[in-house]
Design a protein around this motif. Structure first.
Motif, PDB file in Angstrom:
ATOM      1  N   SER A  55       0.826  -1.199   0.000  1.00  0.00           N
ATOM      2  CA  SER A  55       0.000   0.000   0.000  1.00  0.00           C
ATOM      3  C   SER A  55       0.866   1.256   0.000  1.00  0.00           C
ATOM      4  O   SER A  55       0.636   2.183  -0.783  1.00  0.00           O
ATOM      5  CB  SER A  55      -0.926  -0.002   1.223  1.00  0.00           C
ATOM      6  OG  SER A  55      -1.649   1.208   1.301  1.00  0.00           O
ATOM      7  N   GLY A  56       1.876   1.274   0.852  1.00  0.00           N
ATOM      8  CA  GLY A  56       2.758   2.433   0.910  1.00  0.00           C
ATOM      9  C   GLY A  56       3.540   2.635  -0.372  1.00  0.00           C
ATOM     10  O   GLY A  56       3.707   3.757  -0.849  1.00  0.00           O
ATOM     11  N   ASN A  59       0.940   3.893  -3.028  1.00  0.00           N
ATOM     12  CA  ASN A  59       0.432   5.231  -2.719  1.00  0.00           C
ATOM     13  C   ASN A  59       1.511   6.303  -2.798  1.00  0.00           C
ATOM     14  O   ASN A  59       1.235   7.438  -3.182  1.00  0.00           O
ATOM     15  CB  ASN A  59      -0.275   5.243  -1.370  1.00  0.00           C
ATOM     16  CG  ASN A  59      -1.660   4.654  -1.494  1.00  0.00           C
ATOM     17  OD1 ASN A  59      -2.522   5.228  -2.131  1.00  0.00           O
ATOM     18  ND2 ASN A  59      -1.863   3.480  -0.919  1.00  0.00           N
ATOM     19  N   THR A  66      -2.768   9.805   2.340  1.00  0.00           N
ATOM     20  CA  THR A  66      -3.824   9.426   3.279  1.00  0.00           C
ATOM     21  C   THR A  66      -4.115   7.938   3.151  1.00  0.00           C
ATOM     22  O   THR A  66      -3.855   7.321   2.121  1.00  0.00           O
ATOM     23  CB  THR A  66      -5.127  10.216   3.011  1.00  0.00           C
ATOM     24  OG1 THR A  66      -5.590   9.913   1.696  1.00  0.00           O
ATOM     25  CG2 THR A  66      -4.901  11.711   3.143  1.00  0.00           C
ATOM     26  N   ILE A  67      -4.648   7.381   4.222  1.00  0.00           N
ATOM     27  CA  ILE A  67      -5.031   5.975   4.191  1.00  0.00           C
ATOM     28  C   ILE A  67      -6.402   5.820   4.833  1.00  0.00           C
ATOM     29  O   ILE A  67      -6.668   6.359   5.904  1.00  0.00           O
ATOM     30  CB  ILE A  67      -3.992   5.079   4.890  1.00  0.00           C
ATOM     31  CG1 ILE A  67      -4.384   3.607   4.744  1.00  0.00           C
ATOM     32  CG2 ILE A  67      -3.786   5.478   6.332  1.00  0.00           C
ATOM     33  CD1 ILE A  67      -3.287   2.643   5.112  1.00  0.00           C
ATOM     34  N   ASP A  68      -7.257   5.121   4.144  1.00  0.00           N
ATOM     35  CA  ASP A  68      -8.557   4.737   4.671  1.00  0.00           C
ATOM     36  C   ASP A  68      -8.385   3.282   5.105  1.00  0.00           C
ATOM     37  O   ASP A  68      -8.210   2.398   4.259  1.00  0.00           O
ATOM     38  CB  ASP A  68      -9.617   4.877   3.576  1.00  0.00           C
ATOM     39  CG  ASP A  68     -11.000   4.442   4.018  1.00  0.00           C
ATOM     40  OD1 ASP A  68     -11.111   3.418   4.738  1.00  0.00           O
ATOM     41  OD2 ASP A  68     -11.975   5.093   3.608  1.00  0.00           O
ATOM     42  N   PHE A  72      -8.133  -0.091   2.895  1.00  0.00           N
ATOM     43  CA  PHE A  72      -6.899  -0.869   2.933  1.00  0.00           C
ATOM     44  C   PHE A  72      -7.207  -2.339   3.221  1.00  0.00           C
ATOM     45  O   PHE A  72      -6.706  -3.238   2.550  1.00  0.00           O
ATOM     46  CB  PHE A  72      -5.940  -0.310   3.988  1.00  0.00           C
ATOM     47  CG  PHE A  72      -4.811  -1.242   4.312  1.00  0.00           C
ATOM     48  CD1 PHE A  72      -3.725  -1.356   3.467  1.00  0.00           C
ATOM     49  CD2 PHE A  72      -4.854  -2.027   5.457  1.00  0.00           C
ATOM     50  CE1 PHE A  72      -2.688  -2.238   3.764  1.00  0.00           C
ATOM     51  CE2 PHE A  72      -3.828  -2.901   5.758  1.00  0.00           C
ATOM     52  CZ  PHE A  72      -2.743  -3.012   4.911  1.00  0.00           C
TER      53      PHE A  72
END
Length: 107
Positions: A55-56, A59, A66-68, A72
């Motif tokens: 994810s990182g 993104n 931002t992370i939801d 995720f």
């Protein structure tokens, strides 16, 4: 507000537990080569660490800071489900196909 604090505390505890396990096991992974078969055999802590890294990595390439956490978790499940049916695929290609994204390539 209370829910976000609970999620943050849970994530912090997960990261702490994962870092302790990683220090004990010293697992090193070449993400460009890790297969879905390997991913599906991981325990929860290592699976969470791998999916957080993915994810990182993605993104950061699209400059999203931002992370939801719900999204995720859904994305991690989608990749894991895809991997269950394609054990020879690399995890990065599975993420691309399962999530309809383009992962950045190493230079």
């Amino acid at each position: 507000m209370r829910t976000s604090k609970l999620i943050a505390a849970t994530l912090a505890a997960l990261l702490l537990a994962w870092s302790q396990a990683a220090a004990e096991d010293k697992m090193v992974v070449d993400m460009s080569r890790m297969t879905c078969g390997e991913l599906t055999k991981l325990g929860f802590q290592d699976f969470a660490g791998i999916t957080m890294w993915l994810s990182g990595y993605y993104n950061a390439s699209v400059r999203n800071t931002t992370i939801d956490l719900y999204q995720f978790a859904q994305a991690a499940k989608t990749v894991k489900d895809f991997c269950a049916t394609s054990p020879r695929a690399t995890v990065m290609s599975a993420a691309e196909r399962a999530l309809g994204i383009k992962m950045p390539r190493a230079r």
